[in-house]
Design a protein around this motif. Structure first.
Motif, PDB file in Angstrom:
ATOM      1  N   ALA A 177     -18.384  -9.596 -16.496  1.00  0.00           N
ATOM      2  CA  ALA A 177     -18.188  -8.999 -15.172  1.00  0.00           C
ATOM      3  C   ALA A 177     -17.866 -10.069 -14.130  1.00  0.00           C
ATOM      4  CB  ALA A 177     -19.424  -8.208 -14.759  1.00  0.00           C
ATOM      5  N   VAL A 178     -18.556 -11.199 -14.173  1.00  0.00           N
ATOM      6  CA  VAL A 178     -18.304 -12.245 -13.175  1.00  0.00           C
ATOM      7  C   VAL A 178     -17.028 -13.019 -13.458  1.00  0.00           C
ATOM      8  CG1 VAL A 178     -20.731 -12.489 -12.558  1.00  0.00           C
ATOM      9  CG2 VAL A 178     -19.753 -14.004 -14.265  1.00  0.00           C
ATOM     10  N   THR A 179     -16.474 -12.893 -14.648  1.00  0.00           N
ATOM     11  CA  THR A 179     -15.190 -13.533 -14.954  1.00  0.00           C
ATOM     12  C   THR A 179     -14.041 -12.523 -14.928  1.00  0.00           C
ATOM     13  OG1 THR A 179     -15.597 -13.319 -17.338  1.00  0.00           O
ATOM     14  CG2 THR A 179     -16.182 -15.425 -16.310  1.00  0.00           C
ATOM     15  N   SER A 180     -14.294 -11.353 -14.357  1.00  0.00           N
ATOM     16  CA  SER A 180     -13.290 -10.294 -14.176  1.00  0.00           C
ATOM     17  C   SER A 180     -12.704  -9.787 -15.485  1.00  0.00           C
ATOM     18  CB  SER A 180     -12.163 -10.766 -13.239  1.00  0.00           C
ATOM     19  OG  SER A 180     -12.690 -11.071 -11.979  1.00  0.00           O
ATOM     20  N   ARG A 181     -13.529  -9.702 -16.504  1.00  0.00           N
ATOM     21  CA  ARG A 181     -13.104  -9.142 -17.793  1.00  0.00           C
ATOM     22  C   ARG A 181     -13.914  -7.868 -18.033  1.00  0.00           C
ATOM     23  NH1 ARG A 181     -10.230 -11.666 -21.240  1.00  0.00           N
ATOM     24  NH2 ARG A 181     -11.473 -11.102 -23.055  1.00  0.00           N
ATOM     25  N   HIS A 182     -13.623  -6.853 -17.226  1.00  0.00           N
ATOM     26  CA  HIS A 182     -14.441  -5.649 -17.193  1.00  0.00           C
ATOM     27  C   HIS A 182     -14.343  -4.821 -18.475  1.00  0.00           C
ATOM     28  CE1 HIS A 182     -15.310  -6.663 -13.084  1.00  0.00           C
ATOM     29  NE2 HIS A 182     -14.007  -6.739 -12.825  1.00  0.00           N
ATOM     30  N   GLY A 183     -13.160  -4.742 -19.048  1.00  0.00           N
ATOM     31  CA  GLY A 183     -13.018  -3.984 -20.300  1.00  0.00           C
ATOM     32  C   GLY A 183     -13.812  -4.616 -21.439  1.00  0.00           C
ATOM     33  N   MET A 190     -21.175 -22.470 -18.573  1.00  0.00           N
ATOM     34  CA  MET A 190     -22.546 -22.277 -19.073  1.00  0.00           C
ATOM     35  C   MET A 190     -23.270 -21.180 -18.299  1.00  0.00           C
ATOM     36  SD  MET A 190     -23.168 -23.762 -21.822  1.00  0.00           S
ATOM     37  CE  MET A 190     -24.905 -23.472 -21.980  1.00  0.00           C
ATOM     38  N   GLY A 191     -22.947 -21.037 -17.022  1.00  0.00           N
ATOM     39  CA  GLY A 191     -23.530 -19.940 -16.245  1.00  0.00           C
ATOM     40  C   GLY A 191     -23.081 -18.591 -16.777  1.00  0.00           C
ATOM     41  N   ALA A 192     -21.795 -18.497 -17.089  1.00  0.00           N
ATOM     42  CA  ALA A 192     -21.263 -17.253 -17.661  1.00  0.00           C
ATOM     43  C   ALA A 192     -21.882 -17.003 -19.034  1.00  0.00           C
ATOM     44  CB  ALA A 192     -19.741 -17.326 -17.761  1.00  0.00           C
ATOM     45  N   PHE A 193     -22.053 -18.081 -19.825  1.00  0.00           N
ATOM     46  CA  PHE A 193     -22.677 -17.935 -21.145  1.00  0.00           C
ATOM     47  C   PHE A 193     -24.082 -17.351 -21.022  1.00  0.00           C
ATOM     48  CE2 PHE A 193     -25.679 -19.577 -24.264  1.00  0.00           C
ATOM     49  CZ  PHE A 193     -25.107 -19.127 -25.435  1.00  0.00           C
ATOM     50  N   TRP A 194     -24.915 -17.951 -20.167  1.00  0.00           N
ATOM     51  CA  TRP A 194     -26.302 -17.504 -20.055  1.00  0.00           C
ATOM     52  C   TRP A 194     -26.395 -16.096 -19.503  1.00  0.00           C
ATOM     53  CZ3 TRP A 194     -29.660 -19.332 -23.031  1.00  0.00           C
ATOM     54  CH2 TRP A 194     -29.645 -20.669 -23.405  1.00  0.00           C
ATOM     55  N   ARG A 195     -25.500 -15.748 -18.580  1.00  0.00           N
ATOM     56  CA  ARG A 195     -25.518 -14.376 -18.066  1.00  0.00           C
ATOM     57  C   ARG A 195     -25.293 -13.378 -19.202  1.00  0.00           C
ATOM     58  NH1 ARG A 195     -23.314 -17.002 -13.419  1.00  0.00           N
ATOM     59  NH2 ARG A 195     -24.194 -16.179 -11.493  1.00  0.00           N
ATOM     60  N   SER A 196     -24.250 -13.617 -19.985  1.00  0.00           N
ATOM     61  CA  SER A 196     -23.945 -12.673 -21.064  1.00  0.00           C
ATOM     62  C   SER A 196     -24.894 -12.793 -22.238  1.00  0.00           C
ATOM     63  CB  SER A 196     -22.503 -12.844 -21.545  1.00  0.00           C
ATOM     64  OG  SER A 196     -21.667 -12.043 -20.769  1.00  0.00           O
ATOM     65  N   PHE A 197     -25.487 -13.947 -22.424  1.00  0.00           N
ATOM     66  CA  PHE A 197     -26.473 -14.083 -23.496  1.00  0.00           C
ATOM     67  C   PHE A 197     -27.706 -13.249 -23.166  1.00  0.00           C
ATOM     68  CE2 PHE A 197     -30.008 -16.284 -25.653  1.00  0.00           C
ATOM     69  CZ  PHE A 197     -29.548 -16.218 -26.956  1.00  0.00           C
ATOM     70  N   LEU A 198     -28.104 -13.249 -21.902  1.00  0.00           N
ATOM     71  CA  LEU A 198     -29.277 -12.476 -21.490  1.00  0.00           C
ATOM     72  C   LEU A 198     -28.967 -10.982 -21.409  1.00  0.00           C
ATOM     73  CD1 LEU A 198     -30.692 -14.835 -18.735  1.00  0.00           C
ATOM     74  CD2 LEU A 198     -31.591 -14.473 -21.043  1.00  0.00           C
TER      75      LEU A 198
END
Length: 118
Positions: free
Chosen positions: A23-29, A8-16
């Motif tokens: 980036a925080v899950t190491s999926r830079h591409g 959920m933290g990753a969701f809210w980061r990318s939602f905003l």
């Protein structure tokens, strides 16, 4: 992956901010693709809005069509936020998934192999 980054933290980061959760899950591409699409949709929404303002000022008959274009770009912009959040959520859930999982087709079905390391 940083400690404490939950799905959920990753969701809210990318939602905003699309790309942040990636980036925080190491999926830079993947994050870069969401950032690029964010730029395209934001700029096209603003461009279409400026054109709409101009068409209104000259009392053009194409105002309704341009208004629809502005709405279309705005929907794509919002959808990018939702999709980026969903992708980051799933990526955070699958971070512990074995990377060397193999799925192979056989004549009578499929086979899945998971290596076990001791």
């Amino acid at each position: 992956m940083p400690k404490g980054v939950r799905p959920m933290g990753a969701f809210w980061r990318s939602f905003l901010i699309p790309g942040w959760g990636q980036a925080v899950t190491s999926r830079h591409g993947t994050g870069a693709a969401f950032v690029a699409w964010e730029g395209v949709t934001a700029m096209m929404t603003l461009k279409a809005q400026q054109e709409l303002n101009y068409l209104k000022s000259i009392h053009s008959s194409n105002v309704d069509l341009k208004r629809q274009e502005v709405q279309d770009w705005a929907v794509l912009w919002a959808f990018n936020h939702l999709l980026a959040g969903a992708e980051a959520y799933v990526s955070a859930h699958l971070r512990d998934f074995p990377p060397d999982l193999k799925v192979q087709a056989y004549p009578n079905g499929i086979g899945v192999t998971i290596p076990f390391h001791e």
